[in-house]
Design an enzyme around this catalytic site. Sequence first.
Site, short mmCIF file in Angstrom:
data_model
loop_
_atom_site.label_atom_id
_atom_site.label_comp_id
_atom_site.label_asym_id
_atom_site.label_seq_id
_atom_site.Cartn_x
_atom_site.Cartn_y
_atom_site.Cartn_z
N HIS A 189 -5.01 -45.86 34.97
CA HIS A 189 -5.71 -46.02 36.24
C HIS A 189 -6.01 -47.49 36.54
O HIS A 189 -5.85 -47.97 37.66
CB HIS A 189 -7.01 -45.20 36.22
CG HIS A 189 -7.91 -45.51 37.36
ND1 HIS A 189 -7.59 -45.15 38.66
CD2 HIS A 189 -9.08 -46.18 37.42
CE1 HIS A 189 -8.54 -45.58 39.46
NE2 HIS A 189 -9.46 -46.20 38.74
N GLU A 430 23.45 -41.60 29.10
CA GLU A 430 22.43 -42.03 28.14
C GLU A 430 22.75 -41.54 26.73
O GLU A 430 21.95 -41.68 25.82
CB GLU A 430 21.04 -41.59 28.59
CG GLU A 430 20.91 -40.13 28.97
CD GLU A 430 19.53 -39.77 29.53
OE1 GLU A 430 18.58 -40.56 29.41
OE2 GLU A 430 19.42 -38.68 30.12
N CYS A 501 18.95 -46.92 35.46
CA CYS A 501 17.54 -46.64 35.70
C CYS A 501 16.71 -46.75 34.43
O CYS A 501 15.53 -46.42 34.43
CB CYS A 501 17.36 -45.27 36.35
SG CYS A 501 18.01 -43.93 35.35
#
Length: 573
Positions: A189, A430, A501
Amino acid sequence: VIRYPGIVASPGIATGRVFLYRKTAVRIARKCVTDSATEVERYRNCVKEADDSLSTLMEQMEVDGVEEQVEIFEIQREFLTDPSYGEAIAERIAETGLVAEAAVEDVSKELAEEFSAIDDEYFAGRSADILDLGKLLIGILTGTKSEGLSNLPGPSVVVADDLAPSDTAGIDRDKVLALCTRAGSATSHTAILARSFGIPALVGLGPIAIEPGTEVVVDAVGGALVVEPSPEELATFTRAEAKFQDRKEFLLRSAKEPAVTTDGHRVGIWANVGSVADARQALELGAEGSGLVRTEFLFLNRKTLPSEEEQYEVYRQIAEVFGKRPAIIRTLDVGGDKKLPSVDMPPEENPFLGRRAIRLALSDPERLLYPQIRAILRAGYGRALRMMFPMISSIEEIREAREAVEHCKEELSREGLDFDAEMPVGIMIEIPSAAIIADRLAHHVDFFSIGTNDLVQYTIAVDRTNDTVAHLADTLHPAVVSLIQRVIEGAHAAGKECGMCGEMAGDPSAIPLLLALGLDDFSMAPGSVPFAKDQIRRLSKGDLEQLKRIAVTATSREEIKKETGRFATGLLG
Ligand code: PEP
Ligand code: MG
């Protein structure tokens, strides 16, 4: 002068005095009641009050324009009625006769632990949100709500163990110079808030000792909290701070422009996102699409699977944020270190080599694959979505996955529902087996996206969750570089695009090499977008020929690092 190393959660430099934030710990009585039905009732009233209080906070945050925080409060509100949390607490009270606050404490801890056991920054963040929600409920039940950081004395560097939405609600952004936390990750957060405020933040500082009012420099470029700097050091940092600000403002002004090298070669700079709020932030920072929409967040924290409708709604919203820009929705990637409470997943000796991602989905297509594919196809109607399958290791898996897509298209046509019949379908590369035969696989898909996080793990045989071998995991290992070269060339030979990515795509020390190898699209953390674009605009693809030659023939990582190092750009330019 003491320097504490920390993780840069939001880049920048700030100097100021410390405001030490300590949460007031609430001691709760752990006892049982005789009438658990009345206790459940008391708990239900408390949930109502918490829900009201969260919606008030959401309204406040909307006014302040802190979208991501709004989203966090929204997630917390959903947990209030979720079977895994809010309802589990009511059940616990009914079953055990515990007082409500003790049941809240227990269930919060348990669920938070489940989340933090998942090796994923997103879930580490959710773990903190759950603990925070527990505090809110306990505060209401015991009549001891805390004031949080709404009363800062003056411009300060806030230092805390960790910060949760309830601590920072009502925080005055003009009074916060920087945020520093002992705990936390780049998606906690604190990090999200700091990035949306555009202030520097360091997290994961560990057990530091510091007095209130101490003068510090938060060096969220170099990644250190500098305590009581000398006058010379202070002057150096003040100059660096001004330089960073100038550079950031400068980069943000051009963040929405394309990334074109000095010799006219254009690449796509995209962002990895895991929520609608992420997508909005990514767009703001200049992302030209999303090369990876991780969908796990929809599945993990619940006892039942999300319905097709629910998935459709989220994918549609993400697609709408990106508009004409492409967004690649990746089908569910769990297994490995991520478990689904809603699916029977027996323990495995080597879960990363087990029933993970596409393997799990193909083992139960009716429940796991078809609803998701249907939701993606429907959400893509008239929008720029693409679909991607993770952990592909062979042509058979591509065939099976594509058959599932065809099956769903037929169903949707029969049902008369709108969907994108031409949606591009790609795979993540991957796993080394897929990388090695990429030239052949390329004929069977529309695009590739290289997932270096896993490609490194599987190529070098280093468990990505095992700290003791972390030093061996290196994207610039010559074997990894050679596989990447192979994949890009394989895609291009078949006339297909190749993106990346994995974390490597946003790493300034790898970007020049990836550019040299001909990567088409780079997908990274949203905050890296302006910096990556800037770096690429200063490079000439022609000048990188030698780097490419050396990298694809090198024997050691050092040889490659030496060459790439010459083209890296630091945060200060
Ligand atoms: C990767 O493996 O590089 C990747 C992007 O996927 P994840 O980190 O979600 O496994
Ligand atoms: Mg992966």
